[in-house]
Design a protein around this motif. Structure first.
Motif, PDB file in Angstrom:
ATOM      1  N   ASP A   1      -5.922   7.624   0.429  1.00  0.00           N
ATOM      2  CA  ASP A   1      -7.291   8.051   1.294  1.00  0.00           C
ATOM      3  C   ASP A   1      -8.004   7.157   0.413  1.00  0.00           C
ATOM      4  OD1 ASP A   1      -5.988   9.140   2.890  1.00  0.00           O
ATOM      5  OD2 ASP A   1      -6.488  11.457   2.307  1.00  0.00           O
ATOM      6  N   ASP A   2      -9.096   6.999  -0.478  1.00  0.00           N
ATOM      7  CA  ASP A   2      -9.784   6.848  -0.917  1.00  0.00           C
ATOM      8  C   ASP A   2      -9.740   5.182  -0.780  1.00  0.00           C
ATOM      9  OD1 ASP A   2     -11.023   9.137  -1.736  1.00  0.00           O
ATOM     10  OD2 ASP A   2     -10.167   9.118  -3.937  1.00  0.00           O
ATOM     11  N   VAL A   3      -8.579   4.338  -0.962  1.00  0.00           N
ATOM     12  CA  VAL A   3      -8.731   2.943  -0.927  1.00  0.00           C
ATOM     13  C   VAL A   3      -8.844   2.588   0.529  1.00  0.00           C
ATOM     14  CG1 VAL A   3      -6.432   1.188  -0.875  1.00  0.00           C
ATOM     15  CG2 VAL A   3      -6.610   2.687  -2.808  1.00  0.00           C
ATOM     16  N   PHE A   4      -8.134   3.464   1.464  1.00  0.00           N
ATOM     17  CA  PHE A   4      -8.721   3.169   2.882  1.00  0.00           C
ATOM     18  C   PHE A   4      -9.727   3.034   3.517  1.00  0.00           C
ATOM     19  CE2 PHE A   4      -3.409   3.377   3.632  1.00  0.00           C
ATOM     20  CZ  PHE A   4      -3.685   2.181   4.301  1.00  0.00           C
TER      21      PHE A   4
ATOM     22  N   ILE B   1       0.685  -1.414  -0.480  1.00  0.00           N
ATOM     23  CA  ILE B   1       0.293   0.054  -0.222  1.00  0.00           C
ATOM     24  C   ILE B   1       0.761   1.058   0.235  1.00  0.00           C
ATOM     25  CG2 ILE B   1      -0.461  -0.384   1.956  1.00  0.00           C
ATOM     26  CD1 ILE B   1      -3.069   1.078   0.473  1.00  0.00           C
ATOM     27  N   ASP B   2       1.816   0.972  -0.332  1.00  0.00           N
ATOM     28  CA  ASP B   2       2.804   2.073   0.452  1.00  0.00           C
ATOM     29  C   ASP B   2       3.584   2.672  -0.982  1.00  0.00           C
ATOM     30  OD1 ASP B   2       4.024  -0.033   0.517  1.00  0.00           O
ATOM     31  OD2 ASP B   2       6.446   1.024   0.966  1.00  0.00           O
TER      32      ASP B   2
ATOM     33  N   ASP C   1      -6.294  -3.289  -5.103  1.00  0.00           N
ATOM     34  CA  ASP C   1      -6.277  -2.567  -3.172  1.00  0.00           C
ATOM     35  C   ASP C   1      -6.208  -3.210  -2.952  1.00  0.00           C
ATOM     36  OD1 ASP C   1      -9.008  -1.828  -2.222  1.00  0.00           O
ATOM     37  OD2 ASP C   1      -8.625  -0.993  -4.219  1.00  0.00           O
ATOM     38  N   PRO C   2      -6.159  -3.644  -1.540  1.00  0.00           N
ATOM     39  CA  PRO C   2      -7.083  -4.387  -0.100  1.00  0.00           C
ATOM     40  C   PRO C   2      -7.930  -4.964   0.107  1.00  0.00           C
ATOM     41  CG  PRO C   2      -4.644  -2.939   0.327  1.00  0.00           C
ATOM     42  CD  PRO C   2      -5.522  -2.173  -0.555  1.00  0.00           C
ATOM     43  N   SER C   3      -9.324  -4.107  -0.543  1.00  0.00           N
ATOM     44  CA  SER C   3     -10.311  -4.115  -0.651  1.00  0.00           C
ATOM     45  C   SER C   3     -11.095  -4.995  -1.196  1.00  0.00           C
ATOM     46  CB  SER C   3     -11.198  -2.755  -0.749  1.00  0.00           C
ATOM     47  OG  SER C   3     -10.851  -2.635  -2.147  1.00  0.00           O
TER      48      SER C   3
END
Ligand SMILES: [Zn+2]
Ligand SMILES: [Zn+2]
Length: 255
Positions: free
Chosen positions: A20-23, A10-11, A218-220
């Motif tokens: 921020d949107d991904v989180f 994620i970095d 992405d993590p989602s």
């Protein structure tokens, strides 16, 4: 439902425009915990800044087997950088003969160095194994990985390799490639791994799972990996989520 993405990047620059949107998206779908995994030591400060400014993020310290670096990491380098309460693993390290940018002997020494540091730190090792089963598993055994434990990340081999890793007390982590159409054999492995050893991950931004294949991962999207693994194990998604999240917390010593 709570999901744990046991391996993401994620970095990386791929997320600089919309991190921020991904989180936010992650939280919406129940991905409450992630480990941001290192591929080079120079990245450690960036990872520390990330974990200190966000909830539910942990990190690792290590050098990817195929990462070209001017100076090989020492046990002391790894131990010094891993001295942080949110550093939960050493790696990713391992053996990769698919892309051979780094000489096999160098990869091997690097892997041994990581495991020796992990023993001193009492942290699990994140192992990347690609087209190198025999040599990689032999080194894990010779270096007594069972004492510190570890994770076979983005597992992409057969049941024989999985069972050898399981015999050494390793966890087996499945990523987006378990959802790919051609990977029936990998799904059979995912069906057979014991309940207490199974983990899920994205390895994002790479390897987006079906039905997101071809997009930036992405993590989602770990929800899609979870659904596929739940299906092949004939268990409800909620049960697989609880199982894999508990396994990840135990493996990373997160309370
Ligand atoms: Zn990897
Ligand atoms: Zn990775």
């Amino acid at each position: 439902m709570e999901l744990f993405d046991s391996h993401c990047h994620i970095d990386f620059e791929a997320f600089d425009d919309d991190r921020d949107d991904v989180f936010a998206r992650m939280k919406q779908v129940g991905v409450s915990r992630i480990v941001a995994v290192a591929v080079e030591l120079e990245q450690t400060n960036r990872l520390i800044n990330l974990v200190e400014s966000r909830q539910g993020v942990w990190f690792s310290v290590g050098v990817h087997p195929n990462h070209e670096t001017k100076q090989e990491p020492t046990v002391e380098d790894i131990c010094r950088l891993a001295n942080h309460d949110k550093c939960v693993a050493i790696g990713e390290t391992g053996m990769d003969f698919f892309r051979t940018r780094v000489d096999a002997a160098v990869q091997e020494q690097r892997l041994r160095t990581h495991i020796r540091a992990a023993h001193l730190l009492n942290k699990p090792v994140i192992v990347h194994m690609r087209d190198a089963d025999e040599v990689c598993l032999r080194i894990l055994k010779e270096e007594n990985i069972q004492t510190c434990g570890g994770i076979m990340h983005c597992f992409s081999s057969n049941w024989e390799a999985a069972s050898q890793a399981l015999d050494m007390g390793m966890s087996i982590s499945f990523s987006g490639n378990v959802t790919f159409k051609r990977n029936d054999e990998l799904r059979e492995v995912a069906a057979k791994v014991p309940d207490d050893a199974i983990l899920i991950e994205t390895d994002s931004p790479y390897l987006a799972p079906v039905p997101m294949r071809g997009k930036r991962n992405d993590p989602s999207f770990v929800q899609h990996v979870a659904q596929c693994v739940a299906d092949v194990r004939n268990m409800p998604l909620h049960d697989l989520a609880r199982l894999s999240t508990n396994n990840a917390c135990r493996r990373f010593q997160i309370t």
